[in-house]
Design a protein around this motif. Structure first.
Motif, short mmCIF file in Angstrom:
data_model
loop_
_atom_site.label_atom_id
_atom_site.label_comp_id
_atom_site.label_asym_id
_atom_site.label_seq_id
_atom_site.Cartn_x
_atom_site.Cartn_y
_atom_site.Cartn_z
N THR A 129 0.86 -1.19 0.00
CA THR A 129 0.00 0.00 0.00
C THR A 129 0.89 1.23 0.00
O THR A 129 1.85 1.31 0.76
CB THR A 129 -0.93 0.02 1.23
OG1 THR A 129 -0.13 -0.04 2.42
CG2 THR A 129 -1.90 -1.13 1.19
N SER A 130 0.57 2.20 -0.85
CA SER A 130 1.40 3.40 -0.98
C SER A 130 1.10 4.39 0.13
O SER A 130 0.11 4.28 0.86
CB SER A 130 1.17 4.05 -2.34
OG SER A 130 1.47 3.17 -3.39
N GLY A 131 1.99 5.39 0.23
CA GLY A 131 1.78 6.45 1.21
C GLY A 131 2.77 6.37 2.34
O GLY A 131 3.62 5.48 2.40
N GLY A 132 2.67 7.33 3.24
CA GLY A 132 3.54 7.31 4.40
C GLY A 132 4.82 8.09 4.20
O GLY A 132 4.99 8.83 3.24
N ILE A 133 5.74 7.90 5.13
CA ILE A 133 7.02 8.61 5.13
C ILE A 133 7.85 8.23 3.91
O ILE A 133 7.86 7.06 3.49
CB ILE A 133 7.79 8.31 6.43
CG1 ILE A 133 7.06 8.91 7.63
CG2 ILE A 133 9.21 8.86 6.36
CD1 ILE A 133 7.69 8.56 8.96
N ASN A 134 8.54 9.19 3.34
CA ASN A 134 9.44 8.95 2.21
C ASN A 134 10.67 8.21 2.72
O ASN A 134 11.55 8.79 3.36
CB ASN A 134 9.83 10.28 1.57
CG ASN A 134 10.70 10.09 0.34
OD1 ASN A 134 11.24 9.02 0.09
ND2 ASN A 134 10.86 11.14 -0.43
N LYS A 135 10.75 6.92 2.42
CA LYS A 135 11.84 6.11 2.96
C LYS A 135 13.19 6.46 2.34
O LYS A 135 14.23 6.27 2.97
CB LYS A 135 11.52 4.63 2.80
CG LYS A 135 10.39 4.17 3.69
CD LYS A 135 10.22 2.67 3.70
CE LYS A 135 9.15 2.25 4.70
NZ LYS A 135 8.99 0.78 4.75
N LEU A 136 13.18 6.96 1.11
CA LEU A 136 14.45 7.36 0.51
C LEU A 136 15.11 8.48 1.32
O LEU A 136 16.34 8.56 1.40
CB LEU A 136 14.26 7.80 -0.95
CG LEU A 136 14.21 6.69 -1.99
CD1 LEU A 136 14.04 7.29 -3.39
CD2 LEU A 136 15.45 5.80 -1.95
N GLU A 137 14.31 9.34 1.91
CA GLU A 137 14.87 10.39 2.77
C GLU A 137 15.59 9.80 3.95
O GLU A 137 16.64 10.28 4.38
CB GLU A 137 13.77 11.34 3.25
CG GLU A 137 13.43 12.48 2.32
CD GLU A 137 12.63 13.56 3.03
OE1 GLU A 137 13.14 14.15 4.00
OE2 GLU A 137 11.48 13.78 2.62
N ILE A 138 15.02 8.74 4.49
CA ILE A 138 15.66 8.08 5.63
C ILE A 138 16.92 7.36 5.18
O ILE A 138 17.99 7.49 5.81
CB ILE A 138 14.68 7.09 6.29
CG1 ILE A 138 13.43 7.83 6.77
CG2 ILE A 138 15.36 6.36 7.45
CD1 ILE A 138 12.37 6.94 7.35
N TYR A 139 16.84 6.63 4.08
CA TYR A 139 18.02 5.91 3.59
C TYR A 139 19.15 6.87 3.23
O TYR A 139 20.33 6.55 3.41
CB TYR A 139 17.65 5.04 2.39
CG TYR A 139 16.93 3.77 2.77
CD1 TYR A 139 17.52 2.85 3.62
CD2 TYR A 139 15.66 3.48 2.28
CE1 TYR A 139 16.87 1.68 3.98
CE2 TYR A 139 15.00 2.31 2.63
CZ TYR A 139 15.61 1.41 3.48
OH TYR A 139 14.97 0.25 3.84
N GLN A 140 18.79 8.07 2.73
CA GLN A 140 19.81 9.06 2.41
C GLN A 140 20.57 9.47 3.67
O GLN A 140 21.79 9.62 3.66
CB GLN A 140 19.16 10.26 1.73
CG GLN A 140 20.15 11.35 1.28
CD GLN A 140 20.42 12.37 2.36
OE1 GLN A 140 19.53 12.68 3.16
NE2 GLN A 140 21.62 12.90 2.40
N GLY A 141 19.82 9.65 4.76
CA GLY A 141 20.46 10.02 6.03
C GLY A 141 21.32 8.91 6.60
O GLY A 141 22.23 9.17 7.40
N LEU A 142 21.06 7.68 6.19
CA LEU A 142 21.85 6.53 6.63
C LEU A 142 22.96 6.18 5.64
O LEU A 142 23.79 5.32 5.92
CB LEU A 142 20.94 5.31 6.83
CG LEU A 142 19.79 5.49 7.83
CD1 LEU A 142 18.87 4.26 7.80
CD2 LEU A 142 20.32 5.71 9.25
N GLN A 143 22.92 6.82 4.47
CA GLN A 143 23.91 6.60 3.41
C GLN A 143 23.94 5.14 2.94
O GLN A 143 25.01 4.55 2.75
CB GLN A 143 25.30 7.05 3.86
CG GLN A 143 25.42 8.56 4.08
CD GLN A 143 25.31 9.36 2.79
OE1 GLN A 143 26.26 9.40 2.00
NE2 GLN A 143 24.17 10.00 2.57
N ILE A 144 22.75 4.57 2.74
CA ILE A 144 22.65 3.22 2.18
C ILE A 144 22.91 3.31 0.68
O ILE A 144 22.21 4.05 -0.03
CB ILE A 144 21.25 2.61 2.44
CG1 ILE A 144 20.92 2.65 3.93
CG2 ILE A 144 21.18 1.20 1.89
CD1 ILE A 144 21.87 1.88 4.81
N PRO A 145 23.90 2.59 0.15
CA PRO A 145 24.31 2.77 -1.25
C PRO A 145 23.21 2.50 -2.28
O PRO A 145 23.09 3.24 -3.26
CB PRO A 145 25.47 1.78 -1.41
CG PRO A 145 26.01 1.62 -0.04
CD PRO A 145 24.82 1.69 0.87
#
Length: 209
Positions: A129-145
């Protein structure tokens, strides 16, 4: 230490007995310490995921469909990596968090390549299901390649920019440069999981890819 939560009863009922596929409960103004408390409180509840971004906490109840999809994707990747002698270390849904960037989440699946690291090299998210927090923003802060999203029978891939400021959508994984994810997606059929796993293993072996 006793932990208490101030969540409306109607929202708690959504989490305990969801009437929709994957209910999302957003909570605002959550401090880092409160986020840590939530992690402790919900530890062991594998059907719940916590996503935290700069004071906003989202609690999601995972559907059976979600769990079947992410498990099958991982099984297919294990087969591929093993056939090519790729050192693939499973990290599963271990919480990845950074207090300095005020971010944290639990990937659906994640892996380190070559050796174990503080954070995984690859994170995979299954979207039912779509929606919610933008997970790419979180991954960017964690520097996941590299991050893969699987939704509606297809993968969308992202690679972090060299300066670490965001992600670029890519058409081919840099971690698995020879893996055809469009092809692998054809084997993601949870209702036929044993058959698909055997067929994928046979295909990989016969094609030596």
């Amino acid at each position: 230490m006793k932990i208490t939560l101030d969540i409306p009863q109607i929202d708690l009922e959504k989490l305990i007995a969801p009437a929709i596929a994957e209910p999302r409960i957003p909570l605002y103004g959550i401090t880092w310490q409160q986020y840590e408390n939530f992690i402790e409180m919900f530890s062991g509840h594998q059907n719940l995921h916590l996503t935290y971004l700069q004071g906003v906490l989202e609690i999601v109840t995972l559907s059976p469909e979600h769990e079947m999809l992410k498990t099958l994707i991982a099984r297919l990747l294990y087969i591929y990596a093993d056939a090519l002698d790729i050192d693939l270390f499973s990290c599963g849904s271990t919480t990845c968090k950074s207090q300095s960037t005020n971010r944290g989440l639990e990937p659906d699946e994640s892996f380190c390549i070559g050796d174990r690291k503080q954070f995984p090299d690859l994170a995979i998210e299954v979207t039912v299901t779509s929606g919610g927090i933008n997970k790419l923003e979180i991954y960017q802060g964690l520097q996941i390649p590299e991050v893969w999203f699987y939704q509606r029978d297809r993968f969308t891939l992202y690679r972090i920019k060299q300066d670490g400021t965001g992600y670029t959508e890519i058409t081919q994984s840099q971690i698995f440069p020879n893996l055809d994810l469009n092809l692998m997606a054809q084997y993601i059929r949870p209702d036929r999981e044993p058959e698909m796993v055997r067929a994928w293993r046979k295909f990989i072996k016969s094609n030596e890819i």
